[in-house]
Motif scaffolding. Sequence first.
Motif, PDB file in Angstrom:
ATOM      1  N   ALA A 124       0.803  -1.219   0.000  1.00 33.81           N
ATOM      2  CA  ALA A 124       0.000   0.000   0.000  1.00 33.81           C
ATOM      3  C   ALA A 124       0.839   1.273   0.000  1.00 33.81           C
ATOM      4  N   GLY A 125       2.165   1.133   0.167  1.00 27.71           N
ATOM      5  CA  GLY A 125       3.025   2.314   0.197  1.00 27.71           C
ATOM      6  C   GLY A 125       3.118   2.951   1.565  1.00 27.71           C
ATOM      7  N   GLY A 126       3.060   2.137   2.625  1.00 30.75           N
ATOM      8  CA  GLY A 126       3.087   2.656   3.981  1.00 30.75           C
ATOM      9  C   GLY A 126       4.478   2.659   4.586  1.00 30.75           C
ATOM     10  N   ASN A 127       4.532   2.930   5.892  1.00 33.39           N
ATOM     11  CA  ASN A 127       5.786   3.021   6.645  1.00 33.39           C
ATOM     12  C   ASN A 127       6.239   1.603   7.002  1.00 33.39           C
ATOM     13  N   VAL A 128       7.057   1.006   6.149  1.00 34.20           N
ATOM     14  CA  VAL A 128       7.452  -0.394   6.325  1.00 34.20           C
ATOM     15  C   VAL A 128       8.348  -0.603   7.547  1.00 34.20           C
ATOM     16  N   PRO A 129       9.398   0.234   7.787  1.00 29.52           N
ATOM     17  CA  PRO A 129      10.217   0.018   8.985  1.00 29.52           C
ATOM     18  C   PRO A 129       9.406   0.046  10.281  1.00 29.52           C
ATOM     19  N   ALA A 130       8.459   0.974  10.379  1.00 30.24           N
ATOM     20  CA  ALA A 130       7.618   1.037  11.578  1.00 30.24           C
ATOM     21  C   ALA A 130       6.734  -0.198  11.684  1.00 30.24           C
ATOM     22  N   ALA A 131       6.242  -0.678  10.535  1.00 23.71           N
ATOM     23  CA  ALA A 131       5.409  -1.884  10.545  1.00 23.71           C
ATOM     24  C   ALA A 131       6.216  -3.093  10.986  1.00 23.71           C
ATOM     25  N   VAL A 132       7.464  -3.203  10.523  1.00 19.50           N
ATOM     26  CA  VAL A 132       8.332  -4.306  10.929  1.00 19.50           C
ATOM     27  C   VAL A 132       8.536  -4.292  12.434  1.00 19.50           C
ATOM     28  N   CYS A 133       8.845  -3.127  12.960  1.00 20.22           N
ATOM     29  CA  CYS A 133       9.102  -2.998  14.395  1.00 20.22           C
ATOM     30  C   CYS A 133       7.850  -3.282  15.209  1.00 20.22           C
ATOM     31  N   SER A 134       6.748  -2.697  14.805  1.00 23.68           N
ATOM     32  CA  SER A 134       5.511  -2.823  15.579  1.00 23.68           C
ATOM     33  C   SER A 134       4.977  -4.253  15.555  1.00 23.68           C
ATOM     34  N   ALA A 135       4.946  -4.878  14.383  1.00 27.44           N
ATOM     35  CA  ALA A 135       4.427  -6.240  14.279  1.00 27.44           C
ATOM     36  C   ALA A 135       5.308  -7.226  15.031  1.00 27.44           C
ATOM     37  N   SER A 136       6.626  -7.030  14.959  1.00 31.51           N
ATOM     38  CA  SER A 136       7.540  -7.924  15.666  1.00 31.51           C
ATOM     39  C   SER A 136       7.406  -7.756  17.175  1.00 31.51           C
ATOM     40  N   ALA A 137       7.308  -6.493  17.626  1.00 38.57           N
ATOM     41  CA  ALA A 137       7.141  -6.241  19.058  1.00 38.57           C
ATOM     42  C   ALA A 137       5.811  -6.793  19.560  1.00 38.57           C
ATOM     43  N   SER A 138       4.778  -6.705  18.717  1.00 36.53           N
ATOM     44  CA  SER A 138       3.472  -7.245  19.091  1.00 36.53           C
ATOM     45  C   SER A 138       3.553  -8.747  19.334  1.00 36.53           C
ATOM     46  N   SER A 139       4.282  -9.457  18.479  1.00 37.99           N
ATOM     47  CA  SER A 139       4.435 -10.902  18.653  1.00 37.99           C
ATOM     48  C   SER A 139       5.154 -11.234  19.945  1.00 37.99           C
ATOM     49  N   LEU A 140       6.189 -10.455  20.265  1.00 40.36           N
ATOM     50  CA  LEU A 140       6.930 -10.714  21.500  1.00 40.36           C
ATOM     51  C   LEU A 140       6.091 -10.379  22.731  1.00 40.36           C
ATOM     52  N   LEU A 141       5.370  -9.256  22.698  1.00 40.18           N
ATOM     53  CA  LEU A 141       4.503  -8.895  23.820  1.00 40.18           C
ATOM     54  C   LEU A 141       3.379  -9.904  24.008  1.00 40.18           C
ATOM     55  N   GLY A 142       2.924 -10.475  22.902  1.00 38.18           N
ATOM     56  CA  GLY A 142       1.844 -11.447  22.977  1.00 38.18           C
ATOM     57  C   GLY A 142       2.194 -12.667  23.801  1.00 38.18           C
ATOM     58  N   VAL A 143       3.483 -13.003  23.875  1.00 35.47           N
ATOM     59  CA  VAL A 143       3.916 -14.133  24.705  1.00 35.47           C
ATOM     60  C   VAL A 143       3.451 -13.941  26.149  1.00 35.47           C
TER      61      VAL A 143
END
Length: 332
Positions: A124-143
């Motif tokens: 979609a042309g969005g902020n990919v670095p922020a998405a990488v960080c946020s999605a990865s952190a979400s997975s770790l927090l989900g633990v």
Amino acid sequence: MSWLKRLRVDGFTLALLGAVALAWWFPLQGAAARGLDDFTNIAIAALFFLHGARLSREAIVAGALHWRLHLVIFASTFILFPLLGLALKPLSGHWLTPELYLGLLFLCTLPSTVQSSIAFTSMAGGNVPAAVCSASASSLLGVFLTPLLMSALAGSHGAMANPGEAIGKIMLQLLVPFVAGHLLRRWVGGWVERQRAVLRYTDQGTVLLVVYTAFAASVSSGLWQSTPVQALYVVIGVCALLLAVVMVATTFAARRLGFSREDEIAIVFCGSKKSLATGVPMAKILFASSALGAIVLPVMIFHQIQLIVCASIARRYAQRATTAPALEEAAD
């Protein structure tokens, strides 16, 4: 296979349905089931080792400082979704079986996806670095957050494991391999990147293994004999409604808070998605095997709906990005 493309049914969805059908007709029992269960646990650990090896530290640093964006995404993932799950409680016992409602509640407490969130943000042309960080952190927090949220929202319902014990098991099976993979990225990261296309099937194969074992246990316990067909239709409708509500809410919040278009895209895709790859292994640890099939079913349904809907929305974002400059030039 052109008719499948028109229906937008991907091969993995068909494989999931095949795993469910196989479990229905040929459910393993006894020593064979226990052996497959042990093998599945090893496959899950290998899956998260590979996830850790794929995540670059540069991507973490690039997106980590955008704290306002991450707060909005985490609020959607771990606050808005669980509240919506609680709002569905009147459906339990009337329109939904207790196991299916528990599955919807579990869906609402899961972390965001990693691969597809990033892929749709990029498309979609969005902020990919922020998405990488946020999605990865979400997975770790989900633990940590998923077991705690489920304990707070559902208690001991559905023979759920003690949250402290569950966190320990999830850390051992998911987080420890993930961290090990990331620490060894210097040596194995290059090989993992070169084998990305092949390893995608490792991801999918692990999920299929867990789905098969979950549904086989449910069939053996006789769970599906007491599940009305109309309850399954309700689950589909509720999953679609959940996704629609959250996507509208995240879009509104991003614009109201003054985020850029690129940040809005990352917020919408990371804040509205739920991880099948993380959720199915977590469910295996958190819940009794006899109810596991019904509990993971809403996650499987939501997974397919979010892929179809998000692919369409990502294309629309991309089209707007290309048409806007042309309209500005025409106006000049």
